[in-house]
Design an enzyme around this catalytic site. Structure first.
Site, PDB file in Angstrom:
ATOM      1  N   LYS A 162       0.839  -1.190   0.000  1.00  0.00           N
ATOM      2  CA  LYS A 162       0.000   0.000   0.000  1.00  0.00           C
ATOM      3  C   LYS A 162       0.883   1.252   0.000  1.00  0.00           C
ATOM      4  O   LYS A 162       1.825   1.356   0.808  1.00  0.00           O
ATOM      5  CB  LYS A 162      -0.890   0.000   1.241  1.00  0.00           C
ATOM      6  CG  LYS A 162      -1.997  -1.030   1.166  1.00  0.00           C
ATOM      7  CD  LYS A 162      -2.936  -0.735   0.009  1.00  0.00           C
ATOM      8  CE  LYS A 162      -4.205  -1.550   0.118  1.00  0.00           C
ATOM      9  NZ  LYS A 162      -5.080  -1.332  -1.050  1.00  0.00           N
ATOM     10  N   ASP A 191      -0.144  -0.344  -4.609  1.00  0.00           N
ATOM     11  CA  ASP A 191      -1.545   0.079  -4.746  1.00  0.00           C
ATOM     12  C   ASP A 191      -1.708   1.416  -4.033  1.00  0.00           C
ATOM     13  O   ASP A 191      -1.550   1.496  -2.810  1.00  0.00           O
ATOM     14  CB  ASP A 191      -2.461  -0.979  -4.127  1.00  0.00           C
ATOM     15  CG  ASP A 191      -3.937  -0.608  -4.257  1.00  0.00           C
ATOM     16  OD1 ASP A 191      -4.248   0.433  -4.872  1.00  0.00           O
ATOM     17  OD2 ASP A 191      -4.787  -1.377  -3.741  1.00  0.00           O
ATOM     18  N   GLU A 217      -1.286  -0.080  -9.041  1.00  0.00           N
ATOM     19  CA  GLU A 217      -2.754  -0.116  -9.037  1.00  0.00           C
ATOM     20  C   GLU A 217      -3.328   1.211  -8.536  1.00  0.00           C
ATOM     21  O   GLU A 217      -2.870   1.741  -7.515  1.00  0.00           O
ATOM     22  CB  GLU A 217      -3.190  -1.265  -8.118  1.00  0.00           C
ATOM     23  CG  GLU A 217      -4.692  -1.455  -7.975  1.00  0.00           C
ATOM     24  CD  GLU A 217      -5.008  -2.724  -7.173  1.00  0.00           C
ATOM     25  OE1 GLU A 217      -4.470  -3.809  -7.521  1.00  0.00           O
ATOM     26  OE2 GLU A 217      -5.754  -2.632  -6.190  1.00  0.00           O
ATOM     27  N   ASP A 242      -8.686  -0.400 -10.091  1.00  0.00           N
ATOM     28  CA  ASP A 242      -9.402  -1.158  -9.066  1.00  0.00           C
ATOM     29  C   ASP A 242     -10.731  -0.470  -8.747  1.00  0.00           C
ATOM     30  O   ASP A 242     -11.754  -0.763  -9.356  1.00  0.00           O
ATOM     31  CB  ASP A 242      -8.503  -1.314  -7.818  1.00  0.00           C
ATOM     32  CG  ASP A 242      -9.208  -1.964  -6.653  1.00  0.00           C
ATOM     33  OD1 ASP A 242     -10.319  -2.493  -6.845  1.00  0.00           O
ATOM     34  OD2 ASP A 242      -8.670  -1.950  -5.525  1.00  0.00           O
ATOM     35  N   LYS A 266     -12.956  -7.919  -8.063  1.00  0.00           N
ATOM     36  CA  LYS A 266     -13.276  -8.253  -6.668  1.00  0.00           C
ATOM     37  C   LYS A 266     -14.682  -8.837  -6.625  1.00  0.00           C
ATOM     38  O   LYS A 266     -15.659  -8.139  -6.956  1.00  0.00           O
ATOM     39  CB  LYS A 266     -13.191  -7.002  -5.786  1.00  0.00           C
ATOM     40  CG  LYS A 266     -11.764  -6.510  -5.587  1.00  0.00           C
ATOM     41  CD  LYS A 266     -11.716  -5.291  -4.688  1.00  0.00           C
ATOM     42  CE  LYS A 266     -10.281  -4.888  -4.392  1.00  0.00           C
ATOM     43  NZ  LYS A 266     -10.168  -3.545  -3.800  1.00  0.00           N
ATOM     44  N   GLN A 294     -11.075  -7.257  -0.809  1.00  0.00           N
ATOM     45  CA  GLN A 294     -11.748  -6.088  -0.227  1.00  0.00           C
ATOM     46  C   GLN A 294     -11.634  -6.141   1.303  1.00  0.00           C
ATOM     47  O   GLN A 294     -12.564  -5.791   2.008  1.00  0.00           O
ATOM     48  CB  GLN A 294     -13.203  -6.056  -0.667  1.00  0.00           C
ATOM     49  CG  GLN A 294     -13.742  -4.642  -0.630  1.00  0.00           C
ATOM     50  CD  GLN A 294     -14.935  -4.487  -1.520  1.00  0.00           C
ATOM     51  OE1 GLN A 294     -14.787  -4.490  -2.744  1.00  0.00           O
ATOM     52  NE2 GLN A 294     -16.091  -4.370  -0.944  1.00  0.00           N
TER      53      GLN A 294
HETATM   54  C1  MUC Z   1      -7.476  -2.628  -2.448  1.00  0.00           C
HETATM   55  O1  MUC Z   1      -7.054  -3.320  -3.350  1.00  0.00           O
HETATM   56  O2  MUC Z   1      -7.645  -1.445  -2.684  1.00  0.00           O
HETATM   57  C2  MUC Z   1      -8.698  -1.337   0.223  1.00  0.00           C
HETATM   58  C3  MUC Z   1      -9.927  -0.820   0.194  1.00  0.00           C
HETATM   59  C4  MUC Z   1     -10.783  -1.722  -0.425  1.00  0.00           C
HETATM   60  O3  MUC Z   1     -11.985  -1.601  -0.676  1.00  0.00           O
HETATM   61  O4  MUC Z   1     -10.083  -2.794  -0.807  1.00  0.00           O
HETATM   62  C5  MUC Z   1      -8.790  -2.674  -0.271  1.00  0.00           C
HETATM   63  C6  MUC Z   1      -7.725  -3.243  -1.104  1.00  0.00           C
HETATM   64 MG    MG Z   2      -6.716  -1.630  -4.783  1.00  0.00          MG
END
Ligand code: MUC
Ligand code: MG
Length: 367
Positions: A162, A191, A217, A242, A266, A294
């Site tokens: 992250k 991400d 991402e 995403d 997702k 998620q």
């Molecule tokens: C992601 O990939 O962004 C963070 C917030 C969400 O909704 O999923 C995560 C992971």
């Molecule tokens: Mg993401």
């Protein structure tokens, strides 16, 4: 096979360590368990993890929209009529997580009715997924230690890091520490959860250009229309979308505008029925996908694994399927395990898992 009732049960389970990232923080899984009952006595189950900072849904809004709009849309249909229920739910805009949970609970009920695994019904390509672990915000040393623990305990060698919102040089330090600590054989990608401007993203990616990232991402918000396109054109890294791609139409828009090269799928926001449309769209356009997370509990993770293993395209990359490990408890009777970097799709009818009713009674917040 007729649906007689749809329940939406709110529950709360703390994370041992909160997950922090550019767009928010999750310290407690305040999710909604959705159960579809049929006149055969079958119960299909799925999880709805509301993410207000991403989709605008809350635990209370998921309970309300299922109770007031989606349950009436589903009751009276057969579990085979997933397209009918999808079309009816589609009349309500937004609410992707609530819609997805109803859809996946119907698939679970269908699989249980037929005595067949949902993953096989969806496509049955393989019986497992490789796992990628998502590292939330901490210091560089703590993030390296977490990655090492995941490697040593679970055999995981792919990490999503992250980044965004905090000073980008700190993110560069994190990625450098991970590469130096874990070596060249692990896979790293970042991400940003929309946390950078296109300029910051360009600077940070340039500073990380020697660190062997696989892709990046959602670094910038989808509203940065030209900025994202500029970044995609100028970066040497593929850009994956995403939160900007919650529907097939959004996938089309991001890909055709040149803002993204790859797509995160997702199940928590697309369900299986719409998720399969995204897979077909991406395959047709020759675009890579990743099975995203998620911040799911175990039931949500089973859905990700079942879907990821079902198709050749979705099984290519490691699926993000390990965040349940940070939860202090769960609802499944038998815990999932990740071994040698892989998660096996539970065998058995439907999603192949059973709920621990005592755990549900303990964690539910509506009684
Ligand atoms: C992601 O990939 O962004 C963070 C917030 C969400 O909704 O999923 C995560 C992971
Ligand atoms: Mg993401």
């Amino acid at each position: 096979m007729k649906i007689t009732a749809v329940e939406a049960i709110p529950y709360a389970i703390d994370y041992r360590v909160p997950m922090r990232f550019a767009s928010g923080e999750v310290a407690t899984a305040e999710h909604v368990l959705v159960r579809v009952h049929t006149d055969d006595g079958v119960v299909g189950t799925a999880d709805a993890p509301p993410r207000p900072f991403t989709y605008g849904e809350t635990q209370a809004s998921v309970v309300a929209v299922v109770r007031d709009l989606f349950a009436p849309a589903a009751v009276g249909t057969s579990v085979l009529e997933r397209e009918v229920v999808r079309a009816r739910m589609h009349r309500t805009v937004g609410n992707p997580v609530a819609k997805a949970a109803v859809d996946m609970a119907m698939w679970d009920a269908l699989g249980r009715t037929l005595g067949t695994s949902v993953s096989e019904l969806l496509g049955g390509f393989t019986d497992r997924v490789r796992v990628s672990h998502m590292l939330g915000f901490h210091t560089p040393a703590e993030m390296v230690a977490e990655a090492e623990e995941m490697r040593d305990t679970h055999g995981i060698t792919t990490y999503k890091v992250k980044v965004g919102r905090r000073p980008w040089r700190l993110d560069v330090d994190v990625v450098r520490a991970l590469r130096e600590g874990l070596g060249d054989d692990v896979e790293l990608y970042v991400d940003g959860n929309r946390g950078w401007t296109p300029t910051e993203a360009a600077q940070a990616l340039e500073a990380m250009s020697d660190l062997g990232l696989t892709y990046a991402e959602e670094l910038c918000p989808a509203d940065d229309v030209l900025g994202r396109r500029w970044l995609s054109e100028h970066s040497s890294l593929p850009q994956f979308a995403d939160e900007s791609v919650t529907t097939p139409a959004e996938v089309t828009r991001e890909l055709l505008s040149g803002a993204a090269h790859g797509i995160s799928i997702k199940t928590a926001r697309s369900g299986f029925t719409t998720g399969q449309r995204v897979v077909g769209l991406c395959e047709g356009l020759g675009v890579e996908v990743v099975m995203g997370n998620q911040i799911d509990g175990q039931l949500g993770t089973v859905c990700t694994a079942a879907f990821g293993a079902a198709h050749e395209l979705t099984s290519r990359r490691p699926a993000e399927a390990s965040n349940f490990l940070a939860m202090s408890g769960d609802l499944l009777a038998e815990s999932l395990t990740i071994e040698d970097g892989e998660l096996r799709v539970p065998q058995g009818p439907g999603l192949g898992v059973e709920l621990d009713e005592d755990a549900l009674a303990h964690y539910r917040t509506d009684t």
